[in-house]
Design a protein around this motif. Structure first.
Motif, PDB file in Angstrom:
ATOM      1  N   GLU A   1       0.831  -1.186   0.000  1.00 40.02           N
ATOM      2  CA  GLU A   1       0.000   0.000   0.000  1.00 40.02           C
ATOM      3  C   GLU A   1       0.878   1.253   0.000  1.00 40.02           C
ATOM      4  O   GLU A   1       0.560   2.247  -0.650  1.00 40.02           O
TER       5      GLU A   1
ATOM      6  N   ALA B   1       1.533   4.247  -3.141  1.00 42.66           N
ATOM      7  CA  ALA B   1       1.475   5.693  -2.997  1.00 42.66           C
ATOM      8  C   ALA B   1       2.585   6.365  -3.789  1.00 42.66           C
ATOM      9  O   ALA B   1       2.483   7.523  -4.172  1.00 42.66           O
TER      10      ALA B   1
ATOM     11  N   LEU C   1      -1.956   2.611  -8.268  1.00 48.40           N
ATOM     12  CA  LEU C   1      -2.676   1.445  -7.770  1.00 48.40           C
ATOM     13  C   LEU C   1      -2.543   0.253  -8.710  1.00 48.40           C
ATOM     14  O   LEU C   1      -2.722  -0.891  -8.281  1.00 48.40           O
TER      15      LEU C   1
ATOM     16  N   VAL D   1      -8.805   2.312   4.810  1.00 46.38           N
ATOM     17  CA  VAL D   1      -8.588   3.454   3.923  1.00 46.38           C
ATOM     18  C   VAL D   1      -8.988   4.754   4.618  1.00 46.38           C
ATOM     19  O   VAL D   1      -8.326   5.783   4.462  1.00 46.38           O
TER      20      VAL D   1
ATOM     21  N   GLU E   1      -6.157   5.766   6.701  1.00 46.86           N
ATOM     22  CA  GLU E   1      -5.079   6.335   5.900  1.00 46.86           C
ATOM     23  C   GLU E   1      -5.384   7.782   5.545  1.00 46.86           C
ATOM     24  O   GLU E   1      -4.512   8.652   5.594  1.00 46.86           O
ATOM     25  N   SER E   2      -6.637   8.035   5.180  1.00 45.01           N
ATOM     26  CA  SER E   2      -7.051   9.389   4.822  1.00 45.01           C
ATOM     27  C   SER E   2      -6.915  10.323   6.017  1.00 45.01           C
ATOM     28  O   SER E   2      -6.477  11.473   5.890  1.00 45.01           O
TER      29      SER E   2
ATOM     30  N   THR F   1     -13.174   4.334  -1.635  1.00 46.88           N
ATOM     31  CA  THR F   1     -11.840   3.804  -1.347  1.00 46.88           C
ATOM     32  C   THR F   1     -10.866   4.132  -2.470  1.00 46.88           C
ATOM     33  O   THR F   1      -9.735   4.573  -2.226  1.00 46.88           O
TER      34      THR F   1
ATOM     35  N   THR G   1     -10.039   7.927  -2.484  1.00 49.29           N
ATOM     36  CA  THR G   1      -9.137   8.293  -1.378  1.00 49.29           C
ATOM     37  C   THR G   1      -7.705   7.854  -1.675  1.00 49.29           C
ATOM     38  O   THR G   1      -6.755   8.634  -1.519  1.00 49.29           O
ATOM     39  N   LYS G   2      -7.536   6.607  -2.108  1.00 49.70           N
ATOM     40  CA  LYS G   2      -6.187   6.110  -2.390  1.00 49.70           C
ATOM     41  C   LYS G   2      -5.544   6.879  -3.542  1.00 49.70           C
ATOM     42  O   LYS G   2      -4.339   7.181  -3.504  1.00 49.70           O
TER      43      LYS G   2
ATOM     44  N   SER H   1      -2.209   9.046  -3.215  1.00 49.10           N
ATOM     45  CA  SER H   1      -1.095   8.625  -4.062  1.00 49.10           C
ATOM     46  C   SER H   1      -0.593   9.781  -4.913  1.00 49.10           C
ATOM     47  O   SER H   1       0.613  10.037  -5.003  1.00 49.10           O
TER      48      SER H   1
END
Length: 522
Positions: free
Chosen positions: A145, A149, A153, A210, A213-214, A407, A410-411, A415
């Motif tokens: 993960e 970043a 992805l 997630v 992480e955010s 999700t 956000t990723k 990233s």
């Protein structure tokens, strides 16, 4: 240019080349040749190509999705006429008969079909093995993960989406039924049903991670180009007047109103196959109850489907010992399921780095394939029967896509922001140590690398059909039915038994129709 400046420039250029070497093509672009072969109806070449592609990814990041493609392509080969697929005889192993001895006979059509069914199962088995490894690693492995970043992805190994896993076991069950092994089919249908039940819990856990992480990013655990903490609030990014509407549009394009949305992570076709099996193979009250519950759920999704209503009624009668007799089911799969494309959207980074206002981010979106054979007709003498929808894969895919969207967004935001920070930091280092010329050239190299890495994860199981339909009727005394597919007609001889199943796969053209049959109960 002094040696120090040259070294700095060389470093920046080398970094760009290294990053570019990770690849800048989306999965859809990489699979263009295979997709063209399928569209052209060249099944033999498609089988050869997917075997080569899947084997080349053995143990690599895209193996799961390519094994899924391979499994379904080989299943199609099992349904096809042997003349349309590569020979199963290895010419290197064929010995020339002695003088006066007869030439060994070619494999029969039944042997060719069995070979490809087993090859399909082997591909699916391999995909399932890899998925199991990834599922186990996900409990402890978090490094990927972080790596994502810094790249994108699409750089993470494809672990299989929930609908992939459900359809994987569903197709394995159908293959086993075609091979006459109902016991193994039973195991696969139970597994497919179990995967549906597990999916919701797993999705909730992943969404929670997630969200955490955010929250970390919003608290400033990222660093700006000066090495200071830099907060990236994804909610602020989504509220941006330029970014927010563009992201919403990508989601709306992926969920058109014409596409049916199903209960979370439920695949109606899998539920149908599960119910069908237990309706006709169940031997005790508990097993028959599985059929009743499955068709009860389907009745809620398809309240006007007369065939579902009839199967539900039969499932309730089975509790009283009334066993259905002399039925034929026709199952149709047609079209190509929704695939993924890339949507480029600018996102704000001025809240992280003063050097950049907006940077381009790549988000996935669904693309729907609406050119397909929408229906077939079944002729029983003077009577005509038309199968009815029992599952839209577009609906299954769109439902999961919508659930996963927060999700993915956000990723992608985190990233992209991370890469922007890294680029600004390296740019500052080049300017400080190498001067403006080195900084300028290095910036160009870094910009090119970032652009190459900005690709969406468009990997998906593209061989899946667009939709499934089915019909049921009393088996005709003639033992044959006629299928009308567009302008094409096919006569199908029914197998022996009390409960018969005819499986029809229609390709892009009516002429690309493959038919098989098996007995569900003698």
């Amino acid at each position: 240019m002094n040696s120090k400046k040259y070294q700095n420039l060389l470093f920046a250029s080398s970094l760009a080349v290294l990053l570019l070497s990770t690849g800048c093509q989306t999965y859809t672009q990489q699979n263009a040749e295979l997709n063209e072969l399928k569209k052209a109806g060249n099944l033999s070449a498609a089988v050869t190509e997917i075997n080569k592609m899947a084997d080349a990814q053995n143990g690599k990041r895209d193996e799961v999705v390519l094994r899924l493609e391979q499994g379904l392509t080989l299943r199609t080969a099992a349904l096809a006429d042997p003349s349309m697929v590569p020979s199963i005889v290895d010419p290197k192993k064929v010995q020339k008969p002695a003088e006066g001895q007869p030439v060994p006979p070619l494999p029969t059509a039944a042997e060719v079909r069995a070979y490809y069914y087993k090859a399909s199962q082997a591909a699916f088995d391999r995909a399932e093995e890899r998925i199991a490894i990834f599922d186990e690693q996900a409990k402890t492995k978090v490094g990927e993960e972080v790596a994502a970043a810094l790249t994108n992805l699409a750089s993470i190994p494809y672990k299989g989406r929930y609908y992939d896993k459900v359809m994987l076991n569903t197709y394995k069950a159908i293959n086993y039924l075609e091979l006459g092994d109902s016991d193994k089919a039973r195991v696969e249908l139970l597994r497919a049903y179990q995967r549906q039940e597990e999916a919701k819990d797993e999705a909730e856990k992943r969404a929670k991670i997630v969200a955490e992480e955010s929250e970390k990013a919003a608290k400033g655990e990222l660093k700006d180009e000066k090495g200071k903490s830099a907060a990236y609030d994804t909610n602020k990014a989504l509220a941006d007047q330029k970014t927010g509407p563009a992201i919403n549009n990508a989601l709306e394009e992926s969920n058109p109103k014409a596409i049916p949305l199903y209960p979370d992570y439920q695949n109606p076709f899998t539920m149908f196959m599960y119910g069908l099996y237990w309706l006709h193979k169940g031997v005790d009250g508990g097993e028959v109850e599985r059929a009743r519950k499955a068709f009860e759920s389907l009745k809620q999704i398809f309240p006007e489907n007369k065939f579902v209503l009839a199967d539900y009624e039969d499932s309730t009668k089975r509790a009283d010992g009334l066993i259905p007799q002399n039925l034929t089911y026709v199952i149709l799969e047609t079209g190509a399921a929704a695939s993924r494309a890339e949507a480029r959207i600018d996102i704000p980074t001025f809240i992280v780095t003063s050097k950049l206002a907006y940077v381009g981010a790549a988000f996935p979106k669904l693309v729907f394939n609406d050119s397909y054979i929408k229906e077939i007709s079944i002729k029983l003498g003077a009577e005509t029967i038309k199968p009815v929808l029992i599952g839209s894969m577009d609906g299954v895919i769109a439902t999961e896509f919508k659930n996963d969207w927060p999700t993915v967004v956000t990723k992608t935001l985190i990233s992209t922001a991370t890469k922007a920070i890294i680029q600004a930091a390296i740019q500052k280092e080049l300017n400080d140590k190498g001067g403006s010329a080195v900084g300028f050239l290095g910036g160009l190299a870094l910009g090119a690398a970032n652009q190459a890495l900005t690709i969406a994860d468009t990997r998906s199981w593209q061989a899946l059909p667009k939709e499934f339909q089915y019909a049921r009727f009393t088996s005709p005394e003639t033992g044959v039915i006629e299928l009308q597919i567009g302008e094409e007609k096919m006569t199908v001889k029914l197998p022996e038994g009390t409960i018969k199943v005819v499986y029809v796969k229609v390709g892009a053209k009516a002429t690309e129709t493959f038919v098989s049959s098996f007995t569900l109960r003698m």
